[in-house]
Design an enzyme around this catalytic site. Structure first.
Site, PDB file in Angstrom:
ATOM      1  N   ARG A  43       0.920  -1.023  -0.063  1.00 16.49           N
ATOM      2  CA  ARG A  43       0.522  -0.218  -0.373  1.00 16.49           C
ATOM      3  C   ARG A  43       1.028   1.442   0.031  1.00 16.49           C
ATOM      4  O   ARG A  43       1.303   1.915   0.818  1.00 16.49           O
ATOM      5  CB  ARG A  43      -0.811   0.131   0.980  1.00 16.49           C
ATOM      6  CG  ARG A  43      -2.025   1.679   1.283  1.00 16.49           C
ATOM      7  CD  ARG A  43      -2.659   1.276   2.386  1.00 16.49           C
ATOM      8  NE  ARG A  43      -2.483   1.124   3.598  1.00 16.49           N
ATOM      9  CZ  ARG A  43      -2.930   0.906   4.900  1.00 16.49           C
ATOM     10  NH1 ARG A  43      -3.868   0.535   4.803  1.00 16.49           N
ATOM     11  NH2 ARG A  43      -2.425   1.274   6.154  1.00 16.49           N
ATOM     12  N   SER A 113     -13.028  -3.209   0.381  1.00 18.72           N
ATOM     13  CA  SER A 113     -13.019  -2.749   2.702  1.00 18.72           C
ATOM     14  C   SER A 113     -14.163  -2.820   2.961  1.00 18.72           C
ATOM     15  O   SER A 113     -15.154  -1.150   1.487  1.00 18.72           O
ATOM     16  CB  SER A 113     -12.547  -1.485   2.412  1.00 18.72           C
ATOM     17  OG  SER A 113     -11.053  -1.720   2.063  1.00 18.72           O
ATOM     18  N   LYS A 142      -4.529   4.241   9.530  1.00 16.18           N
ATOM     19  CA  LYS A 142      -5.804   4.280   8.628  1.00 16.18           C
ATOM     20  C   LYS A 142      -6.351   5.261   9.013  1.00 16.18           C
ATOM     21  O   LYS A 142      -7.330   4.957  10.336  1.00 16.18           O
ATOM     22  CB  LYS A 142      -6.081   3.571   7.358  1.00 16.18           C
ATOM     23  CG  LYS A 142      -6.549   3.562   6.054  1.00 16.18           C
ATOM     24  CD  LYS A 142      -7.076   2.357   6.282  1.00 16.18           C
ATOM     25  CE  LYS A 142      -8.619   2.415   4.629  1.00 16.18           C
ATOM     26  NZ  LYS A 142      -8.240   2.757   3.614  1.00 16.18           N
TER      27      LYS A 142
END
Length: 212
Positions: A43, A113, A142
């Site tokens: 990521r 998600s 996050k």
């Protein structure tokens, strides 16, 4: 625990260079695999596609060495060019339906998600291979999410879908077992491994919690 053989993974590392806090991210990834990580997601939100691809190629050399799937976060161009195992997306990214239209051979793993219960009615759900429950507990890594699910949230989602559930968000050795008991099939971690002085030991201990 879900026994879906299409997603047999239990410990999922989400990694970026920044999250490794000055350590070589490739070294962290390899040590995590040796400790028991089953799948890795790269990521890197702030890189150009060229830089993202270059970094992903380095990581894929390691994941291929150990036959570990490499998932690319939210960059279809990189995922396809790399011939990655799959891609993970959220509500504001390219949709699973669009991914399936563009990338269908070989069939990639698509993670999606979930940020609210209404999303479970979304037609994108059947097109996803697993659902990322994000975040279970609020986390510094996050900050663009809506719902802090908690253990009750996992229980509720588990009652509403038979899709494999990958839980992420401030999961560590002290709460890992409870997250599995609530209904998660797989634990995804960032800081618990990337921030550890001993990534191999951290992965090993987390895997043991899952397998208890």
């Amino acid at each position: 625990m879900n026994l879906d053989t299409s997603f047999p993974y239990q410990l999922y590392l989400v990694i970026s260079e920044q999250d490794c806090r000055g350590k070589n991210f490739l070294h962290v990834a390899e040590k995590a695999i040796l400790g028991g990580v089953d799948v890795i997601q790269l990521r890197e939100k702030n890189l150009t596609s060229d830089l993202y691809l270059a970094k992903a190629k380095q990581l894929k050399e390691i994941t291929d060495k150990y036959t570990i799937p490499l998932i690319i976060n939210d960059n279809l161009e990189v995922a396809q060019e790399l011939n990655a195992a799959g891609i993970h997306v959220g509500n504001r990214d390219i949709s699973p339906s669009n991914i399936r239209q563009v990338w269908n051979s070989p069939r990639p793993l698509v993670g999606y998600s979930i940020e609210n219960l209404e999303q479970l009615k979304n037609p994108q759900i059947p097109l996803s291979d697993y659902l990322g429950i994000s975040p279970v507990f609020n986390t510094e890594t996050k900050k663009d999410t809506i719902t802090e699910w908690g253990l009750k949230g996992i229980v509720e989602i588990r009652q509403r879908t038979d899709k494999p559930l990958v839980a992420i968000g401030n999961i560590h050795i002290q709460n890992a077992r409870r997250v599995i008991q609530a209904g998660a099939d797989c634990l995804a971690v960032v800081s618990a491994i990337c921030g550890s002085e001993d990534p191999e030991k951290a992965a090993y201990e987390l895997k043991n919690e899952i397998l208890k």
